[in-house]
Enzyme design. Structure first.
Site, PDB file in Angstrom:
ATOM      1  N   GLY A 104      41.746  40.942  41.825  1.00 27.73           N
ATOM      2  CA  GLY A 104      42.941  40.927  41.060  1.00 27.73           C
ATOM      3  C   GLY A 104      43.765  42.003  40.888  1.00 27.73           C
ATOM      4  N   ASP A 115      35.488  51.588  40.768  1.00 26.24           N
ATOM      5  CA  ASP A 115      35.014  50.735  41.096  1.00 26.24           C
ATOM      6  C   ASP A 115      33.858  50.198  40.695  1.00 26.24           C
ATOM      7  OD1 ASP A 115      33.238  48.726  43.026  1.00 26.24           O
ATOM      8  OD2 ASP A 115      34.024  49.491  44.987  1.00 26.24           O
ATOM      9  N   TYR A 163      27.583  34.545  46.408  1.00 25.67           N
ATOM     10  CA  TYR A 163      27.902  34.733  44.769  1.00 25.67           C
ATOM     11  C   TYR A 163      26.791  33.563  43.865  1.00 25.67           C
ATOM     12  CZ  TYR A 163      31.180  32.906  40.889  1.00 25.67           C
ATOM     13  OH  TYR A 163      30.952  32.788  39.505  1.00 25.67           O
TER      14      TYR A 163
HETATM   15  P1  NAD Z   1      39.131  37.095  39.518  1.00 27.00           P
HETATM   16  O1  NAD Z   1      39.217  37.518  40.930  1.00 27.00           O
HETATM   17  O2  NAD Z   1      40.424  36.568  39.064  1.00 27.00           O
HETATM   18  O3  NAD Z   1      38.997  38.729  38.636  1.00 27.00           O
HETATM   19  C1  NAD Z   1      37.712  39.317  39.059  1.00 27.00           C
HETATM   20  C2  NAD Z   1      38.051  40.808  38.602  1.00 27.00           C
HETATM   21  O4  NAD Z   1      36.473  41.072  39.194  1.00 27.00           O
HETATM   22  C3  NAD Z   1      39.143  41.632  39.775  1.00 27.00           C
HETATM   23  O5  NAD Z   1      40.356  41.315  38.988  1.00 27.00           O
HETATM   24  C4  NAD Z   1      38.639  42.222  40.678  1.00 27.00           C
HETATM   25  O6  NAD Z   1      39.283  43.179  41.344  1.00 27.00           O
HETATM   26  C5  NAD Z   1      37.203  43.100  39.535  1.00 27.00           C
HETATM   27  N1  NAD Z   1      36.540  43.711  40.597  1.00 27.00           N
HETATM   28  C6  NAD Z   1      36.309  42.217  41.447  1.00 27.00           C
HETATM   29  N2  NAD Z   1      35.125  43.471  42.317  1.00 27.00           N
HETATM   30  C7  NAD Z   1      34.947  44.444  41.213  1.00 27.00           C
HETATM   31  C8  NAD Z   1      34.204  45.749  41.248  1.00 27.00           C
HETATM   32  N3  NAD Z   1      33.173  46.235  42.355  1.00 27.00           N
HETATM   33  N4  NAD Z   1      34.538  46.698  40.454  1.00 27.00           N
HETATM   34  C9  NAD Z   1      35.404  46.647  39.842  1.00 27.00           C
HETATM   35  N5  NAD Z   1      36.237  45.127  39.743  1.00 27.00           N
HETATM   36  C10 NAD Z   1      35.735  44.233  40.936  1.00 27.00           C
HETATM   37  O7  NAD Z   1      37.926  36.202  38.825  1.00 27.00           O
HETATM   38  P2  NAD Z   1      37.769  35.015  37.696  1.00 27.00           P
HETATM   39  O8  NAD Z   1      38.216  33.623  37.900  1.00 27.00           O
HETATM   40  O9  NAD Z   1      39.258  35.924  36.445  1.00 27.00           O
HETATM   41  O10 NAD Z   1      36.087  35.262  37.095  1.00 27.00           O
HETATM   42  C11 NAD Z   1      36.070  36.398  36.250  1.00 27.00           C
HETATM   43  C12 NAD Z   1      34.914  35.702  36.068  1.00 27.00           C
HETATM   44  O11 NAD Z   1      34.529  35.284  35.638  1.00 27.00           O
HETATM   45  C13 NAD Z   1      33.188  36.447  37.081  1.00 27.00           C
HETATM   46  O12 NAD Z   1      32.654  37.501  37.212  1.00 27.00           O
HETATM   47  C14 NAD Z   1      33.737  35.204  37.894  1.00 27.00           C
HETATM   48  O13 NAD Z   1      32.309  34.525  38.470  1.00 27.00           O
HETATM   49  C15 NAD Z   1      32.667  34.942  36.669  1.00 27.00           C
HETATM   50  N6  NAD Z   1      32.787  32.796  36.519  1.00 27.00           N
HETATM   51  C16 NAD Z   1      34.017  32.642  36.621  1.00 27.00           C
HETATM   52  C17 NAD Z   1      34.516  31.424  37.206  1.00 27.00           C
HETATM   53  C18 NAD Z   1      36.149  30.595  37.160  1.00 27.00           C
HETATM   54  O14 NAD Z   1      36.481  29.209  36.522  1.00 27.00           O
HETATM   55  N7  NAD Z   1      37.169  31.684  36.830  1.00 27.00           N
HETATM   56  C19 NAD Z   1      33.724  30.528  36.638  1.00 27.00           C
HETATM   57  C20 NAD Z   1      32.603  30.928  36.757  1.00 27.00           C
HETATM   58  C21 NAD Z   1      32.563  32.353  36.429  1.00 27.00           C
END
Ligand code: NAD
Length: 321
Positions: free
Chosen positions: A39, A59, A148
């Protein structure tokens, strides 16, 4: 429950930033925690001046602390696109396991409700179609996507154990493919890839023969479903997604038409363990939450395309943050 103070982990990501924006707009106080792995602070910079919004670089796999009361923890930290989690396999397993443990610990310490962002990927390459919450899934534990899928399955198990053995107030949402503004143009997911390619006049790369299906949900609908679950007493797991299923080829062609592009379709190799079909059964969300998606795919894609067209500087200059 009307949450007053909400922690959003992964709040600087795609979905997390929309949740933060919506919550701040509704008058909640939001603590956004993110390590910016996938992000960016840019996703929430429009909220930074608001007194009710705080961005904390942190983190989740390490020490997690929040000063003051918390009513709700929305645990969204995790790489989510296959390109990201295959590039970051250990980080993905760690945030799904240790990160979830720490987020649950925070919720328990504060007496807050906890909501886990799980995924349709827990169903793997499904043998049941459409997928209901009662389906246990078909996941290859040593396949490339397992970092994942298994991390999320572990996170669901951990969340359930905290609920059953520690009395934690928890909920699990299984989110199906969601799209919208603030996806990264190079995150490898089909919709941002197709839009970037169509806007740039490049060939649109469709995996395999494009007959595999996906069901895509516009971000505003997903956010509404997540917050409705958060404010209910329901523990789930509950599917949130749009049941309107389409082939990946039809998705590519629809995007090309909406952009008004003449990009050719180019068929490329299909990734290992790429699911054949994907469609949520959303009857549980309708019955327990009164939720159903409202934005149809053409309207959602139109909004997303105009955001990308504004954000990307123009053909040949496509940038990623
Ligand atoms: P994204 O990659 O845009 O967002 C994930 C965020 O988590 C990022 O900002 C990243 O920097 C942060 N992050 C990762 N590891 C971290 C850590 N160790 N400590 C702190 N922050 C951390 O992804 P997204 O699409 O926004 O997905 C967000 C959540 O929704 C995820 O858990 C994902 O599994 C879930 N999800 C999303 C979708 C989708 O279609 N977008 C579908 C199913 C599930």
């Amino acid at each position: 429950m009307n949450a007053q103070r909400v922690v959003v982990t992964g709040g600087a990501g795609f979905l997390g930033s929309h949740l933060c924006e919506r919550l701040v707009g509704e008058g909640a106080e939001v603590v956004c925690m993110d390590n910016f792995l996938t992000g960016s602070p840019h996703n929430v910079e429009h909220l930074l001046g608001r007194p009710s919004f705080r961005l904390v670089e942190c983190d989740l796999t390490g020490f997690v602390h929040v000063v003051g009361d918390v009513d709700l923890v929305l645990h969204f930290a995790s790489a989510a696109s296959p390109v990201d989690y295959m590039r970051l396999p250990i980080e993905t397993l760690k945030v799904g396991s240790l990160g979830t443990l720490h987020a649950l610990g925070l919720a328990r310490e504060k007496g807050a409700r906890f909501l886990l962002a799980s995924t349709s990927e827990v169903y793997g390459d499904p043998l049941e179609h459409p997928q209901r919450e009662t389906y246990w899934g078909n996941v290859n534990p040593v396949g490339p996507r397992s970092v994942y899928d298994e991390a999320k399955r572990f996170a669901e198990s951990l969340t359930t154990a905290y609920r059953n053995s520690r009395g934690a107030d928890t909920a699990i949402v299984r989110i199906f493919n969601t799209y919208g503004p603030r996806m990264r143009p190079h995150d490898g997911r089909a919709i941002p890839t197709f839009i970037r390619q169509a806007l740039g006049g490049e060939p649109i790369t469709v995996a395999g023969d494009g007959t595999q299906t996906r069901s895509v949900c516009y971000v505003d609908d997903t956010v509404e479903g997540i917050l409705t679950l958060a404010r209910s007493g329901f523990e789930g797991p509950v599917n949130i997604g749009n049941p309107a299923e389409m082939t990946v080829l039809a998705l590519a062609e629809t995007i090309r038409d909406l952009v008004g592009s003449r990009s050719p379709i180019r068929f490329v190799e299909r990734p290992v363990d790429d699911p054949e079909v994907r469609r949520p059964d959303t009857s549980l969300a309708a019955a327990r939450l009164g939720w159903r998606p409202r934005v149809d795919v053409v309207e959602g894609l139109r909004r997303t395309i105009s955001w990308f067209a504004r954000e990307l500087r123009g053909p040949g200059e496509l940038v990623d943050r």
